[in-house]
Scaffold this motif. Structure first.
Motif, PDB file in Angstrom:
ATOM      1  N   TRP A  12       0.537  -1.306   0.035  1.00  0.00           N
ATOM      2  CA  TRP A  12       0.277   0.005   0.056  1.00  0.00           C
ATOM      3  C   TRP A  12       0.749   1.573  -0.525  1.00  0.00           C
ATOM      4  O   TRP A  12       0.767   2.337  -0.710  1.00  0.00           O
ATOM      5  CB  TRP A  12      -1.374  -0.003   1.327  1.00  0.00           C
ATOM      6  CG  TRP A  12      -1.789   1.725   1.334  1.00  0.00           C
ATOM      7  CD1 TRP A  12      -1.434   2.426   2.609  1.00  0.00           C
ATOM      8  CD2 TRP A  12      -2.629   1.717   0.706  1.00  0.00           C
ATOM      9  NE1 TRP A  12      -2.654   3.098   2.102  1.00  0.00           N
ATOM     10  CE2 TRP A  12      -3.685   2.499   1.200  1.00  0.00           C
ATOM     11  CE3 TRP A  12      -4.140   1.142  -0.484  1.00  0.00           C
ATOM     12  CZ2 TRP A  12      -4.616   3.448   0.321  1.00  0.00           C
ATOM     13  CZ3 TRP A  12      -4.827   1.541  -0.632  1.00  0.00           C
ATOM     14  CH2 TRP A  12      -5.410   2.743  -0.107  1.00  0.00           C
ATOM     15  N   VAL A  16       1.021   3.909  -2.663  1.00  0.00           N
ATOM     16  CA  VAL A  16       0.532   5.727  -2.238  1.00  0.00           C
ATOM     17  C   VAL A  16       2.368   6.683  -2.986  1.00  0.00           C
ATOM     18  O   VAL A  16       1.638   7.432  -2.950  1.00  0.00           O
ATOM     19  CB  VAL A  16       0.780   6.024  -0.744  1.00  0.00           C
ATOM     20  CG1 VAL A  16       0.540   7.462  -0.241  1.00  0.00           C
ATOM     21  CG2 VAL A  16      -0.934   4.999  -0.401  1.00  0.00           C
ATOM     22  N   TRP A  45      -7.955   8.890  -0.923  1.00  0.00           N
ATOM     23  CA  TRP A  45      -7.454   7.309  -0.370  1.00  0.00           C
ATOM     24  C   TRP A  45      -8.297   6.021   0.338  1.00  0.00           C
ATOM     25  O   TRP A  45      -8.086   5.347   0.227  1.00  0.00           O
ATOM     26  CB  TRP A  45      -6.032   7.447   0.241  1.00  0.00           C
ATOM     27  CG  TRP A  45      -5.040   8.413  -1.270  1.00  0.00           C
ATOM     28  CD1 TRP A  45      -4.391   9.163  -0.969  1.00  0.00           C
ATOM     29  CD2 TRP A  45      -4.249   7.282  -1.890  1.00  0.00           C
ATOM     30  NE1 TRP A  45      -4.378   9.480  -2.333  1.00  0.00           N
ATOM     31  CE2 TRP A  45      -3.261   8.732  -2.447  1.00  0.00           C
ATOM     32  CE3 TRP A  45      -4.330   6.203  -2.041  1.00  0.00           C
ATOM     33  CZ2 TRP A  45      -2.508   8.184  -2.810  1.00  0.00           C
ATOM     34  CZ3 TRP A  45      -3.592   5.686  -3.040  1.00  0.00           C
ATOM     35  CH2 TRP A  45      -2.578   7.233  -3.939  1.00  0.00           C
ATOM     36  N   LEU A  46      -9.385   7.017   0.847  1.00  0.00           N
ATOM     37  CA  LEU A  46     -10.309   6.290   1.493  1.00  0.00           C
ATOM     38  C   LEU A  46     -11.279   4.918   0.650  1.00  0.00           C
ATOM     39  O   LEU A  46     -11.388   4.292   0.546  1.00  0.00           O
ATOM     40  CB  LEU A  46     -10.930   6.747   2.690  1.00  0.00           C
ATOM     41  CG  LEU A  46     -10.464   7.157   3.964  1.00  0.00           C
ATOM     42  CD1 LEU A  46     -11.153   8.530   4.357  1.00  0.00           C
ATOM     43  CD2 LEU A  46     -10.313   5.870   4.820  1.00  0.00           C
ATOM     44  N   ASN A  49      -9.262   2.730  -0.774  1.00  0.00           N
ATOM     45  CA  ASN A  49      -9.057   1.018  -0.158  1.00  0.00           C
ATOM     46  C   ASN A  49     -10.065  -0.159   0.179  1.00  0.00           C
ATOM     47  O   ASN A  49     -10.092  -0.771   0.069  1.00  0.00           O
ATOM     48  CB  ASN A  49      -8.893   1.740   1.511  1.00  0.00           C
ATOM     49  CG  ASN A  49      -8.610   0.443   2.397  1.00  0.00           C
ATOM     50  OD1 ASN A  49      -7.919  -0.168   2.302  1.00  0.00           O
ATOM     51  ND2 ASN A  49      -9.684   1.023   2.929  1.00  0.00           N
TER      52      ASN A  49
ATOM     53  N   ALA B  11      -3.174   9.449   3.748  1.00  0.00           N
ATOM     54  CA  ALA B  11      -3.283   8.559   2.460  1.00  0.00           C
ATOM     55  C   ALA B  11      -2.769   7.098   3.007  1.00  0.00           C
ATOM     56  O   ALA B  11      -3.252   5.685   2.855  1.00  0.00           O
ATOM     57  CB  ALA B  11      -2.363   8.224   1.824  1.00  0.00           C
ATOM     58  N   LEU B  12      -1.670   6.997   3.968  1.00  0.00           N
ATOM     59  CA  LEU B  12      -1.109   5.530   4.832  1.00  0.00           C
ATOM     60  C   LEU B  12      -2.321   4.689   5.911  1.00  0.00           C
ATOM     61  O   LEU B  12      -2.890   3.810   5.700  1.00  0.00           O
ATOM     62  CB  LEU B  12      -0.006   5.559   5.435  1.00  0.00           C
ATOM     63  CG  LEU B  12       1.481   5.813   4.530  1.00  0.00           C
ATOM     64  CD1 LEU B  12       2.345   6.110   4.750  1.00  0.00           C
ATOM     65  CD2 LEU B  12       1.636   4.970   2.908  1.00  0.00           C
ATOM     66  N   ALA B  14      -5.047   5.286   5.407  1.00  0.00           N
ATOM     67  CA  ALA B  14      -6.668   4.883   4.999  1.00  0.00           C
ATOM     68  C   ALA B  14      -6.773   3.428   4.459  1.00  0.00           C
ATOM     69  O   ALA B  14      -7.488   2.729   4.523  1.00  0.00           O
ATOM     70  CB  ALA B  14      -6.492   5.844   3.554  1.00  0.00           C
ATOM     71  N   PHE B  15      -5.031   2.646   5.011  1.00  0.00           N
ATOM     72  CA  PHE B  15      -5.279   1.120   4.674  1.00  0.00           C
ATOM     73  C   PHE B  15      -6.370   0.309   5.831  1.00  0.00           C
ATOM     74  O   PHE B  15      -5.710   1.185   6.748  1.00  0.00           O
ATOM     75  CB  PHE B  15      -4.126   0.816   4.304  1.00  0.00           C
ATOM     76  CG  PHE B  15      -3.509  -0.710   3.989  1.00  0.00           C
ATOM     77  CD1 PHE B  15      -3.863  -0.611   3.016  1.00  0.00           C
ATOM     78  CD2 PHE B  15      -3.137  -1.232   4.792  1.00  0.00           C
ATOM     79  CE1 PHE B  15      -3.598  -2.141   2.600  1.00  0.00           C
ATOM     80  CE2 PHE B  15      -2.513  -2.837   4.537  1.00  0.00           C
ATOM     81  CZ  PHE B  15      -2.928  -2.860   3.177  1.00  0.00           C
ATOM     82  N   ASP B  16      -7.224  -0.124   5.351  1.00  0.00           N
ATOM     83  CA  ASP B  16      -7.660  -1.512   6.668  1.00  0.00           C
ATOM     84  C   ASP B  16      -8.564  -2.157   5.604  1.00  0.00           C
ATOM     85  O   ASP B  16      -9.360  -1.668   5.007  1.00  0.00           O
ATOM     86  CB  ASP B  16      -8.588  -0.181   7.217  1.00  0.00           C
ATOM     87  CG  ASP B  16      -9.898  -0.861   8.285  1.00  0.00           C
ATOM     88  OD1 ASP B  16      -9.370  -1.708   8.339  1.00  0.00           O
ATOM     89  OD2 ASP B  16     -10.267  -0.309   8.635  1.00  0.00           O
TER      90      ASP B  16
END
Lengths: 174, 132
Positions: A12, A16, A45-46, A49, B11-12, B14-16
């Motif tokens: 990820w 990014v 970005w959400l 994801n 942005a980092l 947001a990772f889930d």
């Protein structure tokens, strides 16, 4: 993308680091206030994801992010647009001869054509185009971000694309 | 050392992957309405959203006033019980859903928001992220 779907944080992070500058450049080109721009970029970005497990083509990720960034930033700009109500009796005194529905549509159509032409460029020219259009404060002068040759090449390509017959017309859907 | 690109930390964060098994709720309406002539200077636009949830719909109305937002929603469909959670980056809170399916939240700061819906005998459903 597969590794990120599997939960690999470093994958990820690579996504990014590879695409965030492009997302930021597009977001800056919408001229949003800083907080709104940061919210919009975070939303992009959400959304990535959220949609990651359903995105099937890694080579289309850049295009997907460009589309979503324009969509989110366009919505944000639409919300900020705040027209003042005017008493109809005073419309003639407030009439702006430079602004008209048709003119607005034509301007939007020209902008949409330009964005389509930029999308059709190869990645190098597209990067130059985004650098060229980025007018956010605090950036180094244009001459430091792009070379004269790059700009000449970009304009030639854009003119050729815009002059091509059968190119799509009209304002792009959000 | 080079400064990190702006927005990198968000942005980092947001990772889930914890909700990958949830069903996405389709956005079927997203419109912005401006306040009428009798608005106060603080009234912002109203955003109206509708989500399709496999047999249920959620209607949302988000209003802006000053620096804060309020959200009013209505979920309908054939179910006895439903839980609606409001998701913001890094936090999640449960909303009280009335017997008529109405729920609301006030005093929300601007930023990204998403809803999570739990219904018996249905997979968890998630709306897309949107900015309020």
């Amino acid at each position: 993308m597969l590794a990120a779907c599997g939960g690999a944080v470093d994958a990820w992070e690579r996504i990014v680091d590879r695409h965030l500058p492009m997302v930021n450049r597009i977001a800056r080109s919408y001229g949003l206030p800083r907080q709104d721009r940061e919210d919009a970029v975070q939303t992009v970005w959400l959304r990535l994801n959220h949609h990651l497990p359903r995105l099937r083509s890694p080579h289309r990720l850049g295009a997907w992010l460009r589309r979503v960034t324009r969509d989110v930033c366009g919505r944000q700009r639409e919300k900020l647009w705040n027209p003042l109500p005017i008493d109809p009796d005073h419309l003639t005194t407030h009439a702006d001869p430079t602004s008209h529905v048709e003119d607005d549509y034509l301007r939007k159509e020209r902008e949409a054509e330009l964005h389509r032409a930029i999308d059709a460029l190869d990645p190098t020219d597209r990067r130059v185009a985004h650098h060229y259009l980025d007018d956010s404060p605090g950036l180094s002068p244009l001459s430091h971000r792009t070379t004269a040759n790059e700009r000449r090449h970009l304009f030639r390509r854009l003119r050729r694309t815009l002059a091509a017959p059968n190119r799509p017309k009209g304002v792009r859907d959000p | 050392m080079k400064d990190p690109e702006p927005g990198r930390a968000a942005a980092l964060a947001a990772f889930d992957r914890s909700l990958d098994g949830a069903a996405p709720a389709r956005t079927v309406r997203d419109a912005i309405f401006r306040p009428g002539a009798h608005r106060s200077d603080e009234d912002g636009p109203t955003t109206v959203l509708r989500f399709d949830l496999d047999g249920s719909t959620i209607d949302l109305r988000i209003r802006g006033r000053g620096d804060l937002r309020s959200l009013a929603g209505l979920i309908d469909g054939d179910f006895d019980h439903v839980e609606v959670f409001l998701r913001r980056p890094g936090e999640r809170s449960r909303l009280f859903v009335g017997v008529d399916g109405a729920f609301h939240a006030t005093g929300l700061r601007p930023g990204p928001l998403s809803l999570v819906v739990e219904r018996p005998e249905h997979p968890l459903a998630l709306t897309d992220w949107f900015n309020i």
